[in-house]
Design a protein around this motif. Structure first.
Motif, PDB file in Angstrom:
ATOM      1  N   ASP A 105       0.831  -1.201   0.000  1.00 46.02           N
ATOM      2  CA  ASP A 105       0.000   0.000   0.000  1.00 46.02           C
ATOM      3  C   ASP A 105       0.867   1.253   0.000  1.00 46.02           C
ATOM      4  N   PHE A 106       1.888   1.286   0.865  1.00 48.69           N
ATOM      5  CA  PHE A 106       2.798   2.420   0.886  1.00 48.69           C
ATOM      6  C   PHE A 106       3.573   2.518  -0.428  1.00 48.69           C
ATOM      7  N   TYR A 107       4.040   1.374  -0.925  1.00 46.64           N
ATOM      8  CA  TYR A 107       4.844   1.380  -2.148  1.00 46.64           C
ATOM      9  C   TYR A 107       4.061   1.971  -3.319  1.00 46.64           C
ATOM     10  N   GLU A 108       2.797   1.618  -3.410  1.00 43.19           N
ATOM     11  CA  GLU A 108       1.946   2.151  -4.479  1.00 43.19           C
ATOM     12  C   GLU A 108       1.885   3.675  -4.408  1.00 43.19           C
ATOM     13  N   LEU A 109       1.703   4.195  -3.186  1.00 45.77           N
ATOM     14  CA  LEU A 109       1.600   5.639  -3.015  1.00 45.77           C
ATOM     15  C   LEU A 109       2.929   6.332  -3.307  1.00 45.77           C
ATOM     16  N   MET A 110       4.026   5.685  -2.927  1.00 48.06           N
ATOM     17  CA  MET A 110       5.347   6.289  -3.069  1.00 48.06           C
ATOM     18  C   MET A 110       5.854   6.307  -4.498  1.00 48.06           C
ATOM     19  N   PHE A 111       5.596   5.219  -5.246  1.00 47.82           N
ATOM     20  CA  PHE A 111       6.264   5.059  -6.532  1.00 47.82           C
ATOM     21  C   PHE A 111       5.358   4.772  -7.727  1.00 47.82           C
ATOM     22  N   VAL A 112       4.048   4.638  -7.505  1.00 50.89           N
ATOM     23  CA  VAL A 112       3.175   4.281  -8.614  1.00 50.89           C
ATOM     24  C   VAL A 112       2.069   5.327  -8.836  1.00 50.89           C
ATOM     25  N   ARG A 113       1.311   5.640  -7.805  1.00 52.53           N
ATOM     26  CA  ARG A 113       0.168   6.534  -7.965  1.00 52.53           C
ATOM     27  C   ARG A 113       0.601   7.973  -8.240  1.00 52.53           C
ATOM     28  N   GLN A 114      -0.220   8.670  -9.007  1.00 52.97           N
ATOM     29  CA  GLN A 114       0.090  10.045  -9.389  1.00 52.97           C
ATOM     30  C   GLN A 114      -0.261  11.058  -8.299  1.00 52.97           C
ATOM     31  N   GLY A 115      -1.140  10.669  -7.372  1.00 48.51           N
ATOM     32  CA  GLY A 115      -1.644  11.608  -6.378  1.00 48.51           C
ATOM     33  C   GLY A 115      -0.585  12.458  -5.693  1.00 48.51           C
ATOM     34  N   PRO A 116       0.463  11.840  -5.126  1.00 53.37           N
ATOM     35  CA  PRO A 116       1.483  12.651  -4.449  1.00 53.37           C
ATOM     36  C   PRO A 116       2.186  13.643  -5.368  1.00 53.37           C
ATOM     37  N   ILE A 117       2.451  13.241  -6.608  1.00 53.13           N
ATOM     38  CA  ILE A 117       3.126  14.137  -7.547  1.00 53.13           C
ATOM     39  C   ILE A 117       2.184  15.252  -7.991  1.00 53.13           C
ATOM     40  N   LEU A 118       0.899  14.936  -8.145  1.00 51.21           N
ATOM     41  CA  LEU A 118      -0.075  15.973  -8.463  1.00 51.21           C
ATOM     42  C   LEU A 118      -0.128  17.008  -7.350  1.00 51.21           C
ATOM     43  N   HIS A 119       0.026  16.545  -6.116  1.00 51.68           N
ATOM     44  CA  HIS A 119       0.066  17.451  -4.970  1.00 51.68           C
ATOM     45  C   HIS A 119       1.280  18.368  -5.075  1.00 51.68           C
ATOM     46  N   VAL A 120       2.440  17.798  -5.406  1.00 51.49           N
ATOM     47  CA  VAL A 120       3.667  18.586  -5.551  1.00 51.49           C
ATOM     48  C   VAL A 120       3.483  19.636  -6.641  1.00 51.49           C
ATOM     49  N   GLN A 121       2.941  19.227  -7.785  1.00 53.62           N
ATOM     50  CA  GLN A 121       2.751  20.154  -8.902  1.00 53.62           C
ATOM     51  C   GLN A 121       1.731  21.242  -8.575  1.00 53.62           C
ATOM     52  N   LYS A 122       0.713  20.868  -7.836  1.00 55.28           N
ATOM     53  CA  LYS A 122      -0.324  21.830  -7.463  1.00 55.28           C
ATOM     54  C   LYS A 122       0.245  22.955  -6.615  1.00 55.28           C
ATOM     55  N   HIS A 123       1.276  22.627  -5.843  1.00 56.50           N
ATOM     56  CA  HIS A 123       1.904  23.627  -4.980  1.00 56.50           C
ATOM     57  C   HIS A 123       3.096  24.281  -5.663  1.00 56.50           C
ATOM     58  N   ASN A 124       3.082  24.237  -7.008  1.00 51.47           N
ATOM     59  CA  ASN A 124       4.071  24.939  -7.822  1.00 51.47           C
ATOM     60  C   ASN A 124       5.503  24.565  -7.466  1.00 51.47           C
ATOM     61  N   SER A 125       5.715  23.287  -7.303  1.00 50.82           N
ATOM     62  CA  SER A 125       7.059  22.817  -6.986  1.00 50.82           C
ATOM     63  C   SER A 125       7.428  21.662  -7.905  1.00 50.82           C
ATOM     64  N   ASP A 126       8.666  21.683  -8.380  1.00 52.35           N
ATOM     65  CA  ASP A 126       9.170  20.574  -9.185  1.00 52.35           C
ATOM     66  C   ASP A 126      10.042  19.651  -8.357  1.00 52.35           C
ATOM     67  N   ASP A 127      10.138  19.960  -7.072  1.00 57.24           N
ATOM     68  CA  ASP A 127      11.043  19.216  -6.197  1.00 57.24           C
ATOM     69  C   ASP A 127      10.274  18.168  -5.405  1.00 57.24           C
ATOM     70  N   TRP A 128      10.426  16.933  -5.803  1.00 56.81           N
ATOM     71  CA  TRP A 128       9.846  15.811  -5.068  1.00 56.81           C
ATOM     72  C   TRP A 128      10.856  15.435  -3.973  1.00 56.81           C
ATOM     73  N   GLU A 129      10.772  16.101  -2.841  1.00 54.84           N
ATOM     74  CA  GLU A 129      11.805  16.010  -1.812  1.00 54.84           C
ATOM     75  C   GLU A 129      12.050  14.587  -1.345  1.00 54.84           C
ATOM     76  N   GLU A 130      10.980  13.865  -1.051  1.00 56.28           N
ATOM     77  CA  GLU A 130      11.129  12.510  -0.509  1.00 56.28           C
ATOM     78  C   GLU A 130      11.792  11.584  -1.521  1.00 56.28           C
ATOM     79  N   GLY A 131      11.328  11.650  -2.746  1.00 56.30           N
ATOM     80  CA  GLY A 131      11.910  10.804  -3.778  1.00 56.30           C
ATOM     81  C   GLY A 131      13.354  11.171  -4.076  1.00 56.30           C
ATOM     82  N   SER A 132      13.630  12.468  -4.143  1.00 59.52           N
ATOM     83  CA  SER A 132      14.989  12.926  -4.417  1.00 59.52           C
ATOM     84  C   SER A 132      15.944  12.503  -3.315  1.00 59.52           C
ATOM     85  N   ARG A 133      15.486  12.599  -2.081  1.00 61.88           N
ATOM     86  CA  ARG A 133      16.330  12.217  -0.945  1.00 61.88           C
ATOM     87  C   ARG A 133      16.683  10.729  -1.002  1.00 61.88           C
ATOM     88  N   THR A 134      15.700   9.912  -1.329  1.00 66.33           N
ATOM     89  CA  THR A 134      15.939   8.465  -1.417  1.00 66.33           C
ATOM     90  C   THR A 134      16.833   8.132  -2.610  1.00 66.33           C
TER      91      THR A 134
END
Length: 212
Positions: A105-134
């Protein structure tokens, strides 16, 4: 405890309840079929109250995916004591595969579903901090491997992307039961007691050995 501290703790507890309810509903009903009203009913809030904590469903998904990255980062800390970067990388690969297997369930949210990235884009940011850090944990480890003479004549980002995309592809195919539809008997001697995740890991290490 000061009143302000108590209110802050109560707020964090309520947000945790919302996330736990949302996670359970996503698993039960699916992401698309779950509404903000469903989540509000599960925690016995009014929808209006729920919106005080999270703006929309993608906001909740983003918060959940952050929790997943915290869990993965905690597990990656166990490789700190491994001296050689190549051995460290092999252990990281096993942790990544095991994380996907145990936390689909976590893996899907972290690396598959668009929801988190849509959230990042909605807040005018190109920086996916969690993914970049990993990703940087992997990238820096590749740099260390190259200092040891491995992965010669390859760009570190190329190596990192090959490793990540290969692991991700294997994890996702396995999680979505696509590998169950493929017959591997012609490619290797079947060992009944060997699990599919173990076969995936061994296949990945075989590729890594050739890449280095």
């Amino acid at each position: 405890m000061a009143i302000s501290d108590r209110k802050l703790r109560e707020k964090e507890d309520l947000k945790k309840r919302i996330l736990e309810a949302a996670k359970a509903l996503f698993l039960e009903k699916g992401f698309e079929a779950t509404s903000m009203r469903n989540i509000a009913e599960r925690v016995e809030f009014s929808p209006t109250t729920l919106y005080l904590y999270y703006k929309d469903k993608n906001d909740i998904v983003y918060a959940l995916h952050q929790e997943g990255f915290k869990l993965l980062a905690q597990q990656f800390k166990t490789v700190a004591g491994i001296e050689h970067p190549y051995e460290r990388m092999k252990t990281m690969a096993r942790i990544y595969l095991q994380f996907a297997e145990e936390n689909p369930d976590f893996y899907e949210l972290m690396f598959v579903r668009q929801g988190p990235i849509l959230h990042v884009q909605k807040h005018n940011s190109d920086d996916w901090e969690e993914g970049s850090r990993t990703y940087n944990v992997l990238y820096e480890n590749v740099i260390e491997c190259q200092k040891e003479g491995l992965f010669k004549n390859l760009l570190p980002h190329n190596v990192s992307l090959i490793i990540w995309s290969t692991l991700h592809g294997m994890c996702t195919l396995h999680m979505h039961m696509r590998l169950d539809c493929v017959k591997f008997e012609d490619d290797y001697e079947v060992v009944p007691e060997k699990s599919r995740p173990e076969y995936i890991y061994e296949s990945f290490i075989s590729l890594l050995e050739r890449l280095k």
